[in-house]
Design an enzyme around this catalytic site. Structure first.
Site, mmCIF file in Angstrom:
data_model
loop_
_atom_site.group_PDB
_atom_site.id
_atom_site.type_symbol
_atom_site.label_atom_id
_atom_site.label_comp_id
_atom_site.label_asym_id
_atom_site.label_seq_id
_atom_site.Cartn_x
_atom_site.Cartn_y
_atom_site.Cartn_z
ATOM 1 N N GLU A 1 0.815 -1.211 0.000
ATOM 2 C CA GLU A 1 0.000 0.000 0.000
ATOM 3 C C GLU A 1 0.851 1.265 0.000
ATOM 4 O O GLU A 1 1.762 1.422 0.808
ATOM 5 C CB GLU A 1 -0.933 0.017 1.207
ATOM 6 C CG GLU A 1 -1.893 1.190 1.187
ATOM 7 C CD GLU A 1 -2.936 1.151 2.285
ATOM 8 O OE1 GLU A 1 -3.886 1.940 2.224
ATOM 9 O OE2 GLU A 1 -2.785 0.312 3.204
ATOM 10 N N THR B 1 -7.296 5.998 -2.362
ATOM 11 C CA THR B 1 -7.630 7.344 -2.811
ATOM 12 C C THR B 1 -7.394 8.394 -1.728
ATOM 13 O O THR B 1 -7.067 9.547 -2.038
ATOM 14 C CB THR B 1 -9.087 7.420 -3.297
ATOM 15 O OG1 THR B 1 -9.970 6.992 -2.236
ATOM 16 C CG2 THR B 1 -9.306 6.548 -4.522
ATOM 17 N N HIS C 1 -8.074 0.739 -2.290
ATOM 18 C CA HIS C 1 -8.889 1.258 -1.204
ATOM 19 C C HIS C 1 -9.518 2.572 -1.626
ATOM 20 O O HIS C 1 -8.873 3.402 -2.286
ATOM 21 C CB HIS C 1 -8.050 1.482 0.048
ATOM 22 C CG HIS C 1 -7.970 0.288 0.937
ATOM 23 N ND1 HIS C 1 -7.235 0.271 2.110
ATOM 24 C CD2 HIS C 1 -8.549 -0.937 0.852
ATOM 25 C CE1 HIS C 1 -7.358 -0.911 2.689
ATOM 26 N NE2 HIS C 1 -8.139 -1.666 1.951
ATOM 27 N N GLU D 1 -12.657 2.150 2.643
ATOM 28 C CA GLU D 1 -11.986 2.167 3.934
ATOM 29 C C GLU D 1 -12.262 3.505 4.631
ATOM 30 O O GLU D 1 -11.343 4.285 4.886
ATOM 31 C CB GLU D 1 -10.479 1.946 3.766
ATOM 32 C CG GLU D 1 -9.773 1.651 5.077
ATOM 33 C CD GLU D 1 -8.261 1.744 4.960
ATOM 34 O OE1 GLU D 1 -7.584 1.038 5.716
ATOM 35 O OE2 GLU D 1 -7.758 2.539 4.134
#
Length: 291
Positions: free
Chosen positions: A152, A186, A211, A246
């Site tokens: 990530e 984002t 996400h 999320e």
């Protein structure tokens, strides 16, 4: 695309009993519930508990994905060989648990630790080199159990190794394992990228997991991010993986502290309101992503 939401949206702690949330998202029409690996220490510590959770999710038509932010003593980028040994042991033991749950997608700041502590010294070049080497090792652990590692990209306030899609692509290329891919978010992209849709197109086929959340951490459609542009970019690259919301809107507990939510972001954070917004966001995303 398959649509999901992170169970932490409804929680103040990372661990929980997940069956009620499986029922909840199934009734809303979601495909995926993302869970935290932190729950494997308590709520789902045994093989029998893991098997029962998988059977429950499958009976409701829900696929599970997993997220995790390694603790400082699980940091594969550490200079301390004892920390690295402990980290590798953690990941080696984690992968069979994911396999038992039928989880093929694990995402998060797996290449380092989270949340970052900037009172500690930062050695980005050295940590990068160590992380690349040790990511190859955990990638092999993961591949043996059918798991993809989605690295990530985090904003500068939560991490320092991978802040942009360009950095993540370079990292993934250096690791050189087919099950190690880029994960974009984002919320983080809004801080770090010049253009969110452009970064998605840059990731292309190496985008393994996504996400979604507004710049204000609310559900998609309750803020100002360019969701139509994001949807076009995903269609342009032919993305058919998971898009997992999320959002974090509640203060309190470990989650509120680590995510840095110091006030409720909604006037009412009752479960009924959270459910309403989660349902709204699913309909909203399907409209803009499938246009």
């Amino acid at each position: 695309m398959k649509y999901g939401i992170y169970v932490a949206y409804w929680l103040n702690e990372w661990g929980a009993a997940y069956e009620p949330y499986i029922d909840k998202v199934a009734a809303m029409g979601y495909d995926i519930l993302e869970i935290s690996c932190a729950s494997f220490n308590k709520e789902y510590a045994s093989d029998a508990q893991l098997d029962a959770l998988r059977a429950y999710a499958e009976s409701r038509g829900i696929t599970l994905t997993a997220g995790y932010g390694p603790t400082p003593d699980q940091n594969i980028a550490s200079k301390d060989e004892k920390v690295v040994k402990k980290a590798l042991d953690f990941f080696e033991k984690l992968m069979p648990k994911l396999q038992r749950l039928g989880i093929t997608e694990l995402g998060g700041g797996l290449y380092s630790y989270w949340p970052v502590d900037y009172t500690r010294p930062v050695d980005k070049p050295g940590d990068w080199k160590r992380s690349v080497a040790n990511s190859r090792i955990i990638a092999d652990f993961a591949a043996a159990h059918g798991v993809n590692l989605n690295m990530e990209v985090l904003n500068r306030f939560e991490g320092y190794l991978l802040n942009t899609c360009e950095e993540a692509l370079r990292f993934v290329d250096e690791v050189g394992k087919p099950n190690v891919r880029v994960m974009l978010d984002t919320f983080h992209m809004n801080i770090e990228e010049d253009n969110i849709a452009g970064a998605i197109r840059q990731a292309g086929k190496k985008l393994g997991h996504l996400h979604l959340g507004e710049a204000n951490r609310k559900v998609p459609g309750k803020g100002s991010l360019p969701w139509n542009e994001i949807g076009r970019a995903l269609r342009d690259i032919g993305y058919d993986g998971a898009v997992v919301m999320e959002p974090f809107v509640m203060q309190g507990g470990t989650i509120g502290s680590e995510i840095k939510v110091w006030r409720d972001l909604l006037p009412d954070t009752s479960e009924a309101v959270l459910d309403h917004d989660a349902q709204y966001a699913l309909h909203f995303l399907k409209q803009v992503f499938e246009a």
